[in-house]
Design an enzyme around this catalytic site. Structure first.
Site, PDB file in Angstrom:
ATOM      1  N   SER A   1       4.116  -5.227  -5.980  1.00 29.02           N
ATOM      2  CA  SER A   1       4.427  -4.938  -4.584  1.00 29.02           C
ATOM      3  C   SER A   1       5.796  -4.245  -4.508  1.00 29.02           C
ATOM      4  CB  SER A   1       4.380  -6.224  -3.753  1.00 29.02           C
ATOM      5  OG  SER A   1       4.374  -5.950  -2.375  1.00 29.02           O
TER       6      SER A   1
ATOM      7  N   ASP B   1      -6.989  -4.957  -2.075  1.00 25.56           N
ATOM      8  CA  ASP B   1      -5.649  -5.135  -1.521  1.00 25.56           C
ATOM      9  C   ASP B   1      -5.604  -4.486  -0.141  1.00 25.56           C
ATOM     10  OD1 ASP B   1      -2.931  -5.065  -0.874  1.00 25.56           O
ATOM     11  OD2 ASP B   1      -2.301  -4.668  -2.941  1.00 25.56           O
TER      12      ASP B   1
ATOM     13  N   HIS C   1      -3.826  -8.645  -3.083  1.00 25.84           N
ATOM     14  CA  HIS C   1      -2.446  -8.158  -3.217  1.00 25.84           C
ATOM     15  C   HIS C   1      -1.702  -8.975  -4.263  1.00 25.84           C
ATOM     16  CE1 HIS C   1       1.050  -5.934  -2.076  1.00 25.84           C
ATOM     17  NE2 HIS C   1       1.741  -7.032  -1.858  1.00 25.84           N
TER      18      HIS C   1
END
Length: 528
Positions: free
Chosen positions: A193, A402, A442
């Site tokens: 991320s 995601d 994610h």
């Protein structure tokens, strides 16, 4: 860009570790670090203490937004070192080191951050230490997953974008070599991320600091990622607006999309293998006259129209593509990510220096302003010329379900690198490989074989899998130290019935192809 709820690697991961493995002087050397380690006048050692395996973890940052990065306990015997580094007259970075008692392979691991970056990734540090790496983390130059510290403090923003990572890496290496009184053998980076964006920044600007870099779901194209989140926020509206969907309604949309696209790969297994082939038709959830969500679990025309627009790319006022669509299959993530406050904090405090700026004020003009500013190069959208020259390896992965950072942005970046460097995939392979991961959300969790040895674990039954060579961290180690480049990344998951699902995920531009048989077995899949 916030990470999913996770737990650290369990004791099963490091069952070979024991108190008898601790060197005789380990505890003494650890406690003396606060007195003995003085690399320069900008560094102050705050804490040096021995943590025994099984010690309950207590976060010293004590900020409510940082709790999701906390492991439950320490899983190996280690020396914990906490330092503060002055980076300018108005900024500083807190750096942490987990130095395991068992460091026979002499490996160094730098970890990334999440969200707006003000929380040390202790969970990832615990994972790295459990794998035998001297592991470093930092708070990215401010405290908390918030942009408030950016207000009128450009040096703090600079730390967030790249300087904290450079500072923590350099200091972490000095501390590691000083403590173990020997040189580091190989240096690695792993983050997801925001941590993925940090890793790409390292790959683009200072790759010589690492031998191998692992980036997951990178938040590069940062400015447009945040503007797209604001666009989605306004598109879907707020509770009470005719376009708004609550969590249960998003779950219903996800079910419709799975019904439409799950079988595209030839098998119904609850995973959309290639969302790029999926064009959802949310009209299938439309209410007939007289029907309501309460009576028939259906959606209004206004809601269906808003959902349809979520599957459309986001363009600027002059027609330039800014960001890709929501990835089909990632419909639940917008509840947590698509309406996040990161864009609002970034615009309020970093771009306009105006705490009174309202999310309702967002427009395409705002997106233009954010792009023009591109503070300290936060977009992170350069090619990998420096990485190739340095001989550093880059492994990128992205979950295909995601919904926070669509995987289509990673495909787009890979092809950007190929075009800008004039290199087809075969010529990128020696230094850059990209692995789309079907069924991964994610960074962690998901409906498919999502656990890939990246430290994000929801199930302790999976925690031993990174010890095998198929996960991303150990695949990078093999690539760097043995010259064995990864062709596939092995993913695992434990299903509700307790059955283990295993699948090999293919290196792009190859795709996972169902060959027949039990879809939970990797032998039933191939790369094509």
């Amino acid at each position: 860009m916030k990470f999913v709820a996770i737990c650290a690697a369990s004791a099963a991961l490091i069952s070979t570790s024991s108190a008898t493995a601790i060197p005789n002087d380990f505890k003494t050397r650890c406690s003396r670090l606060a007195h003995d380690f003085h690399p320069d006048r900008n560094v102050k050692v705050l804490v040096s203490e021995f943590w025994a395996k099984g010690t309950p973890f207590k976060n010293p940052e004590n900020h409510p937004t940082c709790n999701m990065w906390n492991p439950a306990k320490v899983t190996v015997d280690l020396c914990r070192l906490r330092m503060n580094v002055t980076t300018s007259e108005t900024s500083s970075v807190t750096v942490e080191a987990f130095l395991p008692a068992d460091w026979k392979e002499r490996r160094f691991l730098m970890t990334g951050n999440g969200g707006l970056g003000g929380c040390t990734a202790y969970d990832q540090m615990g994972f790295g230490a459990a794998m035998g790496f001297a592991t470093i983390g930092h708070n990215n130059g401010h405290l908390g997953d918030t942009g408030v510290p950016f207000l009128n403090r450009p040096e703090v923003i600079k730390d967030y974008v790249y300087r904290a990572l450079v500072t923590a890496t350099d200091l972490g290496k000095k501390a590691t070599s000083h403590f173990y009184q020997t040189d580091i053998k190989k240096s690695y980076y792993m983050g997801c991320s925001t941590g993925g964006r940090q890793g790409l920044k390292a790959a683009q600007q200072f790759p010589q600091k690492f031998d191998g870099i692992i980036v997951g779901a990178p938040a590069n194209n940062f400015n447009n990622l945040l503007s797209n989140q604001a666009h989605q926020f306004k598109l879907m509206g707020k509770p009470g607006d005719p376009t708004y969907l609550n969590k249960d309604q998003w779950v219903a949309v996800n079910k419709v999309v799975l019904e439409q696209c799950d079988g595209l790969d030839g098998v119904l297994d609850g995973v959309i293998e290639d969302p790029m082939k999926c064009i959802p038709r949310p009209e299938a959830a439309l209410c007939r006259p007289g029907q309501t969500w309460e009576s028939h679990r259906c959606l209004t025309g206004a809601q269906v129209g808003a959902v349809r627009r979520m599957y459309e790319p986001f363009y600027s006022s002059n027609g330039t593509l800014l960001y890709n669509r929501l990835s089909p299959g990632g419909e639940i993530d917008p509840i947590r990510y698509g309406t996040s406050g990161y864009i609002f904090d970034w615009v309020r405090y970093a771009i306009y220096s105006n705490p009174a700026w309202s999310p309702d004020d967002f427009s395409l003009a705002t997106a233009d302003d954010v792009n023009k500013a591109d503070l300290y190069g936060v977009s992170t959208w350069e090619d990998l010329t420096k990485l190739k020259a340095a001989g550093t390896k880059l492994l990128q992965y992205h979950g295909l379900m995601d919904g926070g950072i669509t995987a289509e942005n990673s495909y787009r970046y890979y092809e950007h690198v190929s075009r800008s460097m004039g290199l087809p995939s075969g010529d990128l392979d020696p230094f850059y490989r990209f692995f789309p991961i079907p069924g991964l959300g994610h960074c962690g969790s998901g409906d498919g074989a999502w656990y890939i040895g990246n430290g994000f674990s929801l199930n302790t039954e999976l925690d031993a899998s990174p010890l095998q060579n198929g996960g991303v961290l150990m695949s990078m180690v093999k690539w760097v130290e043995q010259g064995i480049a990864p062709e596939r990344i092995t993913g695992r998951a434990v299903k509700e019935n307790g059955k283990m699902m295993v699948k090999d995920h293919c290196k792009w531009p190859s795709r996972n192809v169902y060959k027949g048989g039990d879809p939970d077995l990797k032998e039933s899949w191939g790369c094509q």
